[in-house]
Design a protein around this motif. Sequence first.
Motif, mmCIF file in Angstrom:
data_model
loop_
_atom_site.group_PDB
_atom_site.id
_atom_site.type_symbol
_atom_site.label_atom_id
_atom_site.label_comp_id
_atom_site.label_asym_id
_atom_site.label_seq_id
_atom_site.Cartn_x
_atom_site.Cartn_y
_atom_site.Cartn_z
ATOM 1 N N ASN A 142 0.837 -1.196 0.000
ATOM 2 C CA ASN A 142 0.000 0.000 0.000
ATOM 3 C C ASN A 142 0.872 1.246 0.000
ATOM 4 O O ASN A 142 1.821 1.334 0.777
ATOM 5 N N PHE A 143 0.544 2.182 -0.846
ATOM 6 C CA PHE A 143 1.268 3.441 -0.874
ATOM 7 C C PHE A 143 0.625 4.403 0.100
ATOM 8 O O PHE A 143 -0.597 4.507 0.155
ATOM 9 N N LYS A 144 1.446 5.116 0.886
ATOM 10 C CA LYS A 144 0.918 6.115 1.812
ATOM 11 C C LYS A 144 0.442 7.346 1.057
ATOM 12 O O LYS A 144 -0.371 8.098 1.537
ATOM 13 N N GLN A 145 1.008 7.557 -0.094
ATOM 14 C CA GLN A 145 0.566 8.639 -0.970
ATOM 15 C C GLN A 145 0.126 7.988 -2.270
ATOM 16 O O GLN A 145 0.623 6.942 -2.642
ATOM 17 N N ASN A 146 -0.779 8.615 -2.971
ATOM 18 C CA ASN A 146 -1.214 8.051 -4.245
ATOM 19 C C ASN A 146 -0.124 8.215 -5.285
ATOM 20 O O ASN A 146 0.284 9.324 -5.600
ATOM 21 N N PHE A 147 0.369 7.106 -5.772
ATOM 22 C CA PHE A 147 1.379 7.136 -6.820
ATOM 23 C C PHE A 147 0.654 7.139 -8.160
ATOM 24 O O PHE A 147 -0.236 6.327 -8.373
ATOM 25 N N PRO A 148 1.000 8.039 -9.047
ATOM 26 C CA PRO A 148 0.249 8.207 -10.302
ATOM 27 C C PRO A 148 0.603 7.177 -11.375
ATOM 28 O O PRO A 148 0.995 7.518 -12.490
ATOM 29 N N TRP A 149 0.476 5.883 -11.061
ATOM 30 C CA TRP A 149 0.832 4.831 -12.029
ATOM 31 C C TRP A 149 0.098 5.009 -13.348
ATOM 32 O O TRP A 149 0.668 4.788 -14.406
ATOM 33 N N HIS A 150 -1.166 5.344 -13.278
ATOM 34 C CA HIS A 150 -1.991 5.441 -14.480
ATOM 35 C C HIS A 150 -1.565 6.578 -15.403
ATOM 36 O O HIS A 150 -1.866 6.559 -16.584
ATOM 37 N N SER A 151 -0.844 7.561 -14.874
ATOM 38 C CA SER A 151 -0.508 8.732 -15.691
ATOM 39 C C SER A 151 0.893 8.667 -16.307
ATOM 40 O O SER A 151 1.284 9.596 -16.993
ATOM 41 N N ILE A 152 1.620 7.575 -16.067
ATOM 42 C CA ILE A 152 2.948 7.474 -16.673
ATOM 43 C C ILE A 152 3.019 6.243 -17.561
ATOM 44 O O ILE A 152 2.368 5.230 -17.312
ATOM 45 N N GLY A 153 3.809 6.357 -18.625
ATOM 46 C CA GLY A 153 3.944 5.275 -19.594
ATOM 47 C C GLY A 153 4.924 4.208 -19.136
ATOM 48 O O GLY A 153 5.613 4.337 -18.130
ATOM 49 N N LEU A 154 4.995 3.149 -19.932
ATOM 50 C CA LEU A 154 5.854 2.015 -19.620
ATOM 51 C C LEU A 154 7.311 2.416 -19.491
ATOM 52 O O LEU A 154 8.006 1.994 -18.568
ATOM 53 N N GLU A 155 7.808 3.264 -20.384
ATOM 54 C CA GLU A 155 9.210 3.672 -20.334
ATOM 55 C C GLU A 155 9.522 4.441 -19.049
ATOM 56 O O GLU A 155 10.597 4.291 -18.481
ATOM 57 N N GLU A 156 8.585 5.251 -18.587
ATOM 58 C CA GLU A 156 8.778 5.973 -17.334
ATOM 59 C C GLU A 156 8.700 5.023 -16.144
ATOM 60 O O GLU A 156 9.442 5.167 -15.183
ATOM 61 N N LYS A 157 7.789 4.057 -16.202
ATOM 62 C CA LYS A 157 7.682 3.080 -15.115
ATOM 63 C C LYS A 157 8.981 2.309 -14.956
ATOM 64 O O LYS A 157 9.383 1.972 -13.855
ATOM 65 N N LYS A 158 9.648 2.027 -16.058
ATOM 66 C CA LYS A 158 10.902 1.277 -16.016
ATOM 67 C C LYS A 158 12.010 2.042 -15.294
ATOM 68 O O LYS A 158 12.981 1.456 -14.852
ATOM 69 N N LYS A 159 11.857 3.343 -15.143
ATOM 70 C CA LYS A 159 12.862 4.180 -14.483
ATOM 71 C C LYS A 159 12.652 4.270 -12.972
ATOM 72 O O LYS A 159 13.474 4.833 -12.262
ATOM 73 N N ILE A 160 11.561 3.725 -12.488
ATOM 74 C CA ILE A 160 11.249 3.796 -11.068
ATOM 75 C C ILE A 160 12.236 2.939 -10.274
ATOM 76 O O ILE A 160 12.608 1.844 -10.696
ATOM 77 N N ILE A 161 12.643 3.440 -9.141
ATOM 78 C CA ILE A 161 13.516 2.702 -8.229
ATOM 79 C C ILE A 161 12.795 2.601 -6.889
ATOM 80 O O ILE A 161 12.384 3.611 -6.322
ATOM 81 N N ILE A 162 12.642 1.390 -6.403
ATOM 82 C CA ILE A 162 12.055 1.169 -5.086
ATOM 83 C C ILE A 162 13.202 0.856 -4.132
ATOM 84 O O ILE A 162 13.962 -0.089 -4.352
ATOM 85 N N ALA A 163 13.342 1.659 -3.101
ATOM 86 C CA ALA A 163 14.355 1.425 -2.062
ATOM 87 C C ALA A 163 13.608 1.200 -0.753
ATOM 88 O O ALA A 163 12.674 1.931 -0.436
ATOM 89 N N TYR A 164 14.019 0.207 -0.012
ATOM 90 C CA TYR A 164 13.302 -0.112 1.221
ATOM 91 C C TYR A 164 14.263 -0.610 2.287
ATOM 92 O O TYR A 164 15.388 -1.004 2.011
#
Length: 83
Positions: free
Chosen positions: A16-38
Amino acid sequence: MNLKLFRFYLKSGSLNFKQNFPWHSIGLEEKKKIIIAYEPIWAIGTGVTASSAQAQEMHKVLRDHLASKYGQTVADEISILYG
């Protein structure tokens, strides 16, 4: 895409995201640039780190969740970092 920080938490196998992440508003190429650090909450500030097996397990949980929501291509391309 502007660099933004989105906090999320994993509870009972549900990501669950604490903030709304705008997945629907970004394309596949932009999604590929996402980095999840935990970091596990029990490790923060304790000097204790997750074992290799624990980190791999969390990576799998995150990738499986991403694949179920956004497809395997997106899940495979997103970088996941522990630490």
